[in-house]
Design a protein around this motif. Structure first.
Motif, mmCIF file in Angstrom:
data_model
loop_
_atom_site.group_PDB
_atom_site.id
_atom_site.type_symbol
_atom_site.label_atom_id
_atom_site.label_comp_id
_atom_site.label_asym_id
_atom_site.label_seq_id
_atom_site.Cartn_x
_atom_site.Cartn_y
_atom_site.Cartn_z
ATOM 1 N N ALA A 1 12.289 16.125 18.758
ATOM 2 C CA ALA A 1 11.446 14.932 18.844
ATOM 3 C C ALA A 1 10.166 15.082 18.006
ATOM 4 O O ALA A 1 9.374 14.133 17.919
ATOM 5 N N ASP A 2 9.972 16.255 17.419
ATOM 6 C CA ASP A 2 8.725 16.569 16.699
ATOM 7 C C ASP A 2 7.509 16.273 17.574
ATOM 8 O O ASP A 2 6.517 15.683 17.135
ATOM 9 N N HIS A 3 7.623 16.680 18.833
ATOM 10 C CA HIS A 3 6.513 16.495 19.776
ATOM 11 C C HIS A 3 6.503 17.684 20.713
ATOM 12 O O HIS A 3 7.502 17.934 21.395
ATOM 13 N N HIS A 4 5.379 18.407 20.764
ATOM 14 C CA HIS A 4 5.379 19.746 21.348
ATOM 15 C C HIS A 4 4.410 19.871 22.521
ATOM 16 O O HIS A 4 3.301 19.330 22.484
ATOM 17 N N PRO A 5 4.830 20.603 23.550
ATOM 18 C CA PRO A 5 3.970 20.778 24.729
ATOM 19 C C PRO A 5 2.903 21.853 24.516
ATOM 20 O O PRO A 5 3.095 22.791 23.741
ATOM 21 N N MET B 1 5.763 4.656 18.952
ATOM 22 C CA MET B 1 5.881 5.858 19.793
ATOM 23 C C MET B 1 4.574 6.653 19.848
ATOM 24 O O MET B 1 4.239 7.243 20.853
ATOM 25 N N ARG B 2 3.861 6.671 18.707
ATOM 26 C CA ARG B 2 2.612 7.436 18.671
ATOM 27 C C ARG B 2 1.386 6.563 18.907
ATOM 28 O O ARG B 2 0.254 6.980 18.673
ATOM 29 N N ASP B 3 1.608 5.306 19.387
ATOM 30 C CA ASP B 3 0.477 4.440 19.727
ATOM 31 C C ASP B 3 -0.048 4.821 21.108
ATOM 32 O O ASP B 3 0.736 5.031 22.038
ATOM 33 N N LEU C 1 0.727 17.706 28.427
ATOM 34 C CA LEU C 1 1.277 16.892 27.346
ATOM 35 C C LEU C 1 0.217 15.897 26.881
ATOM 36 O O LEU C 1 -0.418 15.219 27.699
ATOM 37 N N SER C 2 0.031 15.837 25.579
ATOM 38 C CA SER C 2 -0.906 14.895 24.980
ATOM 39 C C SER C 2 -0.477 14.714 23.533
ATOM 40 O O SER C 2 0.070 15.630 22.921
ATOM 41 N N THR C 3 -0.697 13.539 23.002
ATOM 42 C CA THR C 3 -0.393 13.338 21.580
ATOM 43 C C THR C 3 -1.692 13.575 20.811
ATOM 44 O O THR C 3 -2.585 12.721 20.787
ATOM 45 N N HIS C 4 -1.807 14.769 20.250
ATOM 46 C CA HIS C 4 -3.077 15.187 19.653
ATOM 47 C C HIS C 4 -3.508 14.257 18.526
ATOM 48 O O HIS C 4 -4.692 13.922 18.421
ATOM 49 N N SER C 5 -2.547 13.829 17.738
ATOM 50 C CA SER C 5 -2.893 12.972 16.591
ATOM 51 C C SER C 5 -3.438 11.618 17.040
ATOM 52 O O SER C 5 -4.219 10.997 16.327
ATOM 53 N N ALA C 6 -3.042 11.177 18.239
ATOM 54 C CA ALA C 6 -3.507 9.881 18.743
ATOM 55 C C ALA C 6 -4.713 10.036 19.664
ATOM 56 O O ALA C 6 -5.377 9.051 19.999
HETATM 57 N N1 H2B Z 1 2.840 17.501 19.248
HETATM 58 C C1 H2B Z 1 1.878 16.934 19.969
HETATM 59 N N2 H2B Z 1 1.850 17.130 21.295
HETATM 60 N N3 H2B Z 1 0.935 16.163 19.389
HETATM 61 C C2 H2B Z 1 0.907 15.928 18.065
HETATM 62 O O1 H2B Z 1 0.017 15.221 17.581
HETATM 63 C C3 H2B Z 1 1.932 16.529 17.275
HETATM 64 C C4 H2B Z 1 2.909 17.338 17.921
HETATM 65 N N4 H2B Z 1 2.006 16.328 15.988
HETATM 66 N N5 H2B Z 1 3.862 17.951 17.215
HETATM 67 C C5 H2B Z 1 3.135 16.697 15.206
HETATM 68 C C6 H2B Z 1 3.892 17.883 15.759
HETATM 69 C C7 H2B Z 1 2.707 16.858 13.762
HETATM 70 O O2 H2B Z 1 1.864 17.959 13.624
HETATM 71 C C8 H2B Z 1 3.886 16.988 12.824
HETATM 72 C C9 H2B Z 1 3.445 17.229 11.411
HETATM 73 O O3 H2B Z 1 4.644 15.825 12.901
#
Ligand code: H2B
Length: 99
Positions: free
Chosen positions: A57-61, A1-3, A74-79
């Motif tokens: 979903a632990d995923h935030h806008p 999912m986070r790939d 929307l972007s997956t910051h960690s990825a």
């Molecule tokens: N939301 C988004 N959009 N990108 C992330 O990388 C992200 C997030 N990381 N929500 C999550 C939370 C992370 O900080 C927690 C610890 O799972």
């Protein structure tokens, strides 16, 4: 999912969203859309519903509300880019907006 989504998989996932008013951000790391509602309560009510889904979903806008408009990115910051999580959250936002 986070790939990170790349190439054909990314294009295929983005295709229906682009048709519904989403656009890739200039840096290519996200998708953006501006939602317009009838009034402020409608905008904020939608944001509340989205916030609960996002937390689940632990995923935030990244978003900004001005009166009855909400600008969303929307972007997956960690990825460092677009993943399935962004595609799914965009779909949830559209559905909750009645589309
Ligand atoms: N939301 C988004 N959009 N990108 C992330 O990388 C992200 C997030 N990381 N929500 C999550 C939370 C992370 O900080 C927690 C610890 O799972």
């Amino acid at each position: 999912m986070r790939d990170l989504l790349q190439g054909e998989a990314r294009a295929a996932a983005l295709h229906p969203l682009l048709a519904r008013g989403w656009a890739e951000t200039p840096d290519g790391k996200g998708i953006a859309r501006t939602f317009r509602f009838r009034d402020f309560p409608a905008a904020f009510g939608w944001m509340t519903q989205v916030a609960l889904a996002a937390e689940k979903a632990d995923h935030h806008p990244d978003w900004r509300n001005v009166f009855r408009t909400v600008e969303v990115t929307l972007s997956t910051h960690s990825a460092g880019g677009i993943t399935r999580l962004d595609i799914d959250l965009a779909g949830t936002m559209d559905r909750l907006a009645g589309e």
